[in-house]
Design a protein around this motif. Structure first.
Motif, PDB file in Angstrom:
ATOM      1  N   ASP A  99       0.472   8.373  -1.083  1.00  0.00           N
ATOM      2  CA  ASP A  99      -0.272   9.503  -0.510  1.00  0.00           C
ATOM      3  C   ASP A  99      -1.613   9.076   0.082  1.00  0.00           C
ATOM      4  OD1 ASP A  99       1.758  11.253  -1.339  1.00  0.00           O
ATOM      5  OD2 ASP A  99       0.858  11.458  -3.333  1.00  0.00           O
ATOM      6  N   GLY A 100      -1.879   7.767   0.113  1.00  0.00           N
ATOM      7  CA  GLY A 100      -3.159   7.290   0.628  1.00  0.00           C
ATOM      8  C   GLY A 100      -2.973   6.335   1.792  1.00  0.00           C
ATOM      9  N   THR A 132       3.820   3.037  -9.806  1.00  0.00           N
ATOM     10  CA  THR A 132       3.841   3.424  -8.410  1.00  0.00           C
ATOM     11  C   THR A 132       3.438   4.865  -8.161  1.00  0.00           C
ATOM     12  OG1 THR A 132       6.194   3.934  -8.605  1.00  0.00           O
ATOM     13  CG2 THR A 132       5.610   1.727  -7.829  1.00  0.00           C
ATOM     14  N   THR A 133       4.001   5.810  -8.896  1.00  0.00           N
ATOM     15  CA  THR A 133       3.801   7.203  -8.523  1.00  0.00           C
ATOM     16  C   THR A 133       3.246   8.073  -9.642  1.00  0.00           C
ATOM     17  OG1 THR A 133       6.096   7.729  -9.095  1.00  0.00           O
ATOM     18  CG2 THR A 133       5.662   7.086  -6.823  1.00  0.00           C
ATOM     19  N   ARG A 161       0.463   3.372  -3.131  1.00  0.00           N
ATOM     20  CA  ARG A 161      -0.396   4.508  -2.767  1.00  0.00           C
ATOM     21  C   ARG A 161       0.302   5.369  -1.727  1.00  0.00           C
ATOM     22  NH1 ARG A 161      -3.513  -0.009  -2.552  1.00  0.00           N
ATOM     23  NH2 ARG A 161      -3.415  -0.027  -0.260  1.00  0.00           N
ATOM     24  N   GLY A 200       0.810  -1.212   0.000  1.00  0.00           N
ATOM     25  CA  GLY A 200       0.000   0.000   0.000  1.00  0.00           C
ATOM     26  C   GLY A 200       0.840   1.256   0.000  1.00  0.00           C
ATOM     27  N   ARG A 201       1.905   1.251   0.774  1.00  0.00           N
ATOM     28  CA  ARG A 201       2.777   2.430   0.829  1.00  0.00           C
ATOM     29  C   ARG A 201       3.551   2.625  -0.463  1.00  0.00           C
ATOM     30  NH1 ARG A 201       4.863   1.206   7.009  1.00  0.00           N
ATOM     31  NH2 ARG A 201       3.108   2.234   8.079  1.00  0.00           N
ATOM     32  N   LYS A 226       0.692   9.864 -11.571  1.00  0.00           N
ATOM     33  CA  LYS A 226      -0.691  10.216 -11.277  1.00  0.00           C
ATOM     34  C   LYS A 226      -1.454  10.681 -12.509  1.00  0.00           C
ATOM     35  CE  LYS A 226       0.599  11.524  -6.604  1.00  0.00           C
ATOM     36  NZ  LYS A 226       0.648  12.591  -5.586  1.00  0.00           N
TER      37      LYS A 226
END
Length: 439
Positions: free
Chosen positions: A138-139, A204-205, A136, A132-133, A207
């Protein structure tokens, strides 16, 4: 614990307190069911027929794989274990039994059971939190449902293979960008440099919207492992009848080591909204030996605290977790030691959730724990976690590594407390990565 007369087996991880089952063949002969003792395998059917030519157990052992024997149920499993322990533990049986004892070096091992269905869970809180880290950042690390039910997906039974089978690097749709292409994972491992720390950030990052991403077809660049434990169903259940947690041992025959090979870049592009598909279905490796539940009697420990309280059908009596240690070896070097005892969801809870909607069990069903990871970095059971998505390489063989390269060999080893005070050694799982095949 009394020991065995079988040569070299006394005091090993394959003494009388273990006795795992498998399927083997001698050169030019058909496969048959055997039990491992030390570095030998005992051909069970002919020994059983010495005392009882009409033995039901012997008939089941003459019809590999293990499914016919597993379908006989817990009472016959217990009878068989008692009988094998007597035969291999009392030297009075040695003379007539020894001709049916074969060195492992002389036999070929096969997939021990025919897989009916395959379900993979996601039972480690440490693994789910790490993933999750990574995906996500930022979540929330855990999604809202994670602590309420054992999350899982239905895999592909036809690509479950026995330990030692080579794994061809899968191809599929992947998304890459011009500035963040990771190609090192497809290089031959003889290369002296590993540039895979330059990650494919689209998984992964990145957006950007889905419409901004354009896939391409090609070999996976982010091929990974998942160190897991598999549970093999022996006794079936009726359609429409849920299996309660208390009935776990009535249905589950034993455990296998399991590597759920994963193509992270294929998985990242395909898994929304329906979950893993081609990124997981190309190969799942299991050990050639099935450890019966009876051999794990001293391995049960209390499950970690579960908060919030689980729903009633998931309630389970303690001890419900297994104290099994795992080693992850990459090209001869141990890179992680995940502890199964830290898993959040128990084997009985996974089975209860699998059937709570009325889904039936079949002999040969296989369900897996999901990646086994502990809270420390050296306890992470996947290279995704060990390298933190490719951004923090780990060392193996004197150089930095992230995802799998062609030619790599991965071996998973397992051990647990035995019933005699020592430790038993579960069947290992090994696989070598071959280059992708082009269309």
């Amino acid at each position: 614990m009394s020991s065995t007369w079988a040569p070299g087996a006394a005091g090993t991880g394959f003494d009388l307190d273990h006795l795992p089952y498998g399927v083997f063949s001698l050169p030019g002969e058909d496969p048959r069911v055997g039990v491992r003792i030390g570095d030998h395998v005992l051909d069970l059917a002919p020994v059983a027929e010495i005392g009882d030519p009409d033995s039901e157990l012997a008939a089941a052992w003459r019809t590999p794989p293990l499914n016919a024997f597993m379908a006989m149920g817990p009472e016959q499993w217990a009878t068989a274990r008692w009988w094998i322990t007597e035969v291999l533990g009392d030297s009075v049986h040695a003379e007539r039994t020894r001709p049916h004892l074969h060195p492992l070096a002389d036999v070929r091992l096969h997939l021990p059971f025919e897989v009916a269905d395959y379900v993979d869970f996601y039972a480690s809180e440490a693994h789910a939190t790490n993933v999750g880290r990574i995906f996500r950042p930022d979540g929330a690390a855990l999604l809202p449902n994670w602590k309420h039910l054992p999350v899982g997906y239905h895999g592909r039974a036809g690509t479950v293979v026995v330990s030692g089978t080579d794994v061809v690097r899968p191809s599929g749709q992947v998304v890459s960008t011009s500035s963040t292409t990771d190609q090192s994972s497809t290089t031959d491992k003889s290369s002296t440099t590993d540039k895979s720390s330059t990650t494919d950030k689209s998984s992964t990052t990145d957006k950007s919207s889905a419409t901004d991403k354009v896939p391409e077809h090609g070999p996976s660049r982010r091929l990974d492992i998942e160190a897991e434990l598999g549970f093999v169903v022996g006794t079936p259940s009726a359609l429409g009848e849920p299996v309660p947690t208390a009935a776990f041992a009535d249905h589950v025959f034993g455990v296998v080591g399991l590597n759920d090979w994963s193509a992270r870049d294929i998985q990242a592009w395909e898994y929304v909204p329906l979950g893993p598909f081609l990124g997981k279905s190309f190969a799942t490796s299991v050990s050639a030996w099935v450890t019966p539940l009876a051999a794990l009697a001293n391995a049960w420990v209390d499950l970690p605290a579960q908060e919030p309280e689980v729903l009633g059908y998931l309630a389970t009596a303690q001890p419900a977790a297994l104290d099994i240690e795992v080693e992850v070896e990459l090209d001869g070097e141990v890179v992680a030691r995940p502890p199964y005892r830290t898993m959040y969801w128990s084997p009985a809870q996974m089975l209860a959730h699998l059937t709570v909607n009325g889904a039936s069990l079949r002999t040969g069903d296989l369900y897996a724990s999901g990646t086994i990871s502990g809270p420390e970095r050296d306890q992470r059971g996947s290279f995704l976690e060990l390298s933190w998505g490719g951004k923090e390489p780990f060392e193996a063989g004197g150089r930095e590594r992230t995802f799998l390269e062609d030619g790599d060999t991965v071996t998973l080893r397992y051990s647990a407390p035995g019933t005699g005070g020592g430790r038993i050694t579960l069947g290992e799982v090994t696989g070598r990565i071959l280059p992708a095949r082009t269309l």
